[in-house]
Design a protein around this motif. Structure first.
Motif, PDB file in Angstrom:
ATOM      1  N   LEU A   5       0.936  -1.015   0.193  1.00 36.30           N
ATOM      2  CA  LEU A   5      -0.271   0.092  -0.158  1.00 36.30           C
ATOM      3  C   LEU A   5       0.981   1.406   0.075  1.00 36.30           C
ATOM      4  O   LEU A   5       1.890   1.076   0.774  1.00 36.30           O
ATOM      5  CB  LEU A   5      -0.749  -0.084   1.338  1.00 36.30           C
ATOM      6  N   ILE A  50      -7.835   6.148   2.524  1.00 35.14           N
ATOM      7  CA  ILE A  50      -7.553   5.219   2.640  1.00 35.14           C
ATOM      8  C   ILE A  50      -8.144   4.162   2.134  1.00 35.14           C
ATOM      9  O   ILE A  50      -9.096   3.685   0.916  1.00 35.14           O
ATOM     10  CB  ILE A  50      -6.491   5.192   3.583  1.00 35.14           C
ATOM     11  N   THR A  51      -9.440   4.467   3.328  1.00 32.48           N
ATOM     12  CA  THR A  51     -10.494   3.202   2.679  1.00 32.48           C
ATOM     13  C   THR A  51     -11.549   4.327   2.015  1.00 32.48           C
ATOM     14  O   THR A  51     -12.549   3.418   2.253  1.00 32.48           O
ATOM     15  CB  THR A  51     -11.132   3.535   4.340  1.00 32.48           C
ATOM     16  N   LEU A  63      -2.907   0.395  -4.354  1.00 28.90           N
ATOM     17  CA  LEU A  63      -2.411  -0.975  -3.719  1.00 28.90           C
ATOM     18  C   LEU A  63      -2.266  -2.014  -4.853  1.00 28.90           C
ATOM     19  O   LEU A  63      -2.219  -2.195  -6.161  1.00 28.90           O
ATOM     20  CB  LEU A  63      -4.133  -1.335  -3.174  1.00 28.90           C
ATOM     21  N   ILE A  81      -8.650  -3.755   2.433  1.00 23.84           N
ATOM     22  CA  ILE A  81      -8.179  -2.819   3.202  1.00 23.84           C
ATOM     23  C   ILE A  81      -9.742  -3.377   4.212  1.00 23.84           C
ATOM     24  O   ILE A  81     -10.544  -2.216   3.665  1.00 23.84           O
ATOM     25  CB  ILE A  81      -8.055  -1.776   2.069  1.00 23.84           C
ATOM     26  N   PRO A 153      -8.471  -9.353   5.377  1.00 22.42           N
ATOM     27  CA  PRO A 153      -8.174  -8.088   4.293  1.00 22.42           C
ATOM     28  C   PRO A 153      -6.572  -8.101   4.142  1.00 22.42           C
ATOM     29  O   PRO A 153      -6.293  -9.101   5.333  1.00 22.42           O
ATOM     30  CB  PRO A 153      -7.909  -6.968   5.961  1.00 22.42           C
ATOM     31  N   ARG A 154      -6.398  -7.778   3.578  1.00 21.96           N
ATOM     32  CA  ARG A 154      -4.699  -7.814   3.066  1.00 21.96           C
ATOM     33  C   ARG A 154      -4.267  -6.785   4.282  1.00 21.96           C
ATOM     34  O   ARG A 154      -3.391  -6.854   4.078  1.00 21.96           O
ATOM     35  CB  ARG A 154      -4.859  -7.170   1.436  1.00 21.96           C
ATOM     36  N   VAL A 155      -4.659  -5.946   4.260  1.00 17.46           N
ATOM     37  CA  VAL A 155      -4.402  -4.655   4.952  1.00 17.46           C
ATOM     38  C   VAL A 155      -5.290  -4.100   6.283  1.00 17.46           C
ATOM     39  O   VAL A 155      -6.468  -3.770   5.443  1.00 17.46           O
ATOM     40  CB  VAL A 155      -3.654  -2.887   4.152  1.00 17.46           C
ATOM     41  N   LEU A 157      -6.412  -1.914   9.268  1.00 17.18           N
ATOM     42  CA  LEU A 157      -5.621  -0.586   9.577  1.00 17.18           C
ATOM     43  C   LEU A 157      -6.556  -0.354  10.764  1.00 17.18           C
ATOM     44  O   LEU A 157      -7.612  -0.632  11.436  1.00 17.18           O
ATOM     45  CB  LEU A 157      -6.844   1.180   8.797  1.00 17.18           C
TER      46      LEU A 157
END
Length: 236
Positions: A5, A50-51, A63, A81, A153-155, A157
């Motif tokens: 990211l 970001i979201t 991404l 995400i 998720p891959r990311v 937060l």
């Protein structure tokens, strides 16, 4: 490590008020980055951009190198995400289990199932049928983290997940981060607690007034560096 990211010159705000002024951060595949700064520094605004909660230009968020800035919240969730929001924001009319299951709406497959979340936070299995907002603050935070994990998720937060919690509870919650990373998620942690952020992150970014004022690996940053970047003044 490969960049997963990235934000590049990220600008965002609320109406006529600009809150971010060209923010550049990179999260490595499998890594953990921490965003530190005082209240009003722009940390939560960064997470919202970001979201997809706040609009931004496509190339300002990437991404896997693909431009995702400005896409809808649903589209970004489906890309992998997920966010644990400040204040947890559980649904008071739903049980713990129902709050967790909502996290799976994006339909992504992966290691995180209801059973896997219960293994990560065993107390939630015991409380699965009770209203989510009837739990202690720490237990509610576990539900909020579990709900985000259900999106596989891959990311991930995490926005101020230690805020208002007792030190022993914070320690228990942060113990889950290595297991979350081992299961395949890269993590960004937003924290006011500098020591906590330094303890878990591979890379630390300090923000003041919507700008990054310091970035580096925790071991490369001195106390004076962090103090100056966090408060905008040199320590005397």
């Amino acid at each position: 490590m490969t960049a997963l990211l990235e934000t590049s010159g990220l600008k965002a705000g609320y109406g006529d008020f600009q809150a971010l002024w060209g923010v550049d951060i990179t999260l490595a595949e499998g890594g953990c980055a921490a965003i530190i700064g005082a209240n009003g520094a722009g940390k939560t605004t960064l997470m919202r951009a970001i979201t997809g909660v706040l609009p931004c230009a496509p190339g300002m968020v990437r991404l896997d190198g693909a431009k995702i800035g400005g896409q809808s919240v649903d589209a970004i969730a489906k890309l992998g995400i997920a966010m644990v929001p400040e204040g947890r924001k559980l649904f008071p009319s739903l049980s713990v289990e129902e709050n967790l299951r909502i996290g799976a709406y994006a339909g992504r497959s992966g290691p995180w199932t209801l059973e896997a979340v219960f293994e990560l936070f065993p107390i939630l299995r015991e409380k699965r049928a009770v209203p989510g907002t009837s739990l202690s603050g720490g237990q509610q935070q576990m539900v909020a983290i579990g709900r985000a994990l259900m999106a596989n998720p891959r990311v991930l937060l995490c926005d101020e997940i230690s805020l208002g919690l007792a030190p022993v509870v914070i320690r228990d919650i942060y113990k889950a981060l290595p297991r979350i990373r081992e299961a395949g998620a890269s993590v960004i942690v937003v924290e006011q607690d500098i020591a906590q952020a330094m303890a878990v992150a591979d890379e630390v970014h300090c923000m003041i007034e919507g700008r990054i004022t310091l970035s580096g690996a925790p071991g490369d940053l001195s106390r004076d560096d962090i103090h100056a970047a966090y408060f905008g003044v040199a320590e005397t």
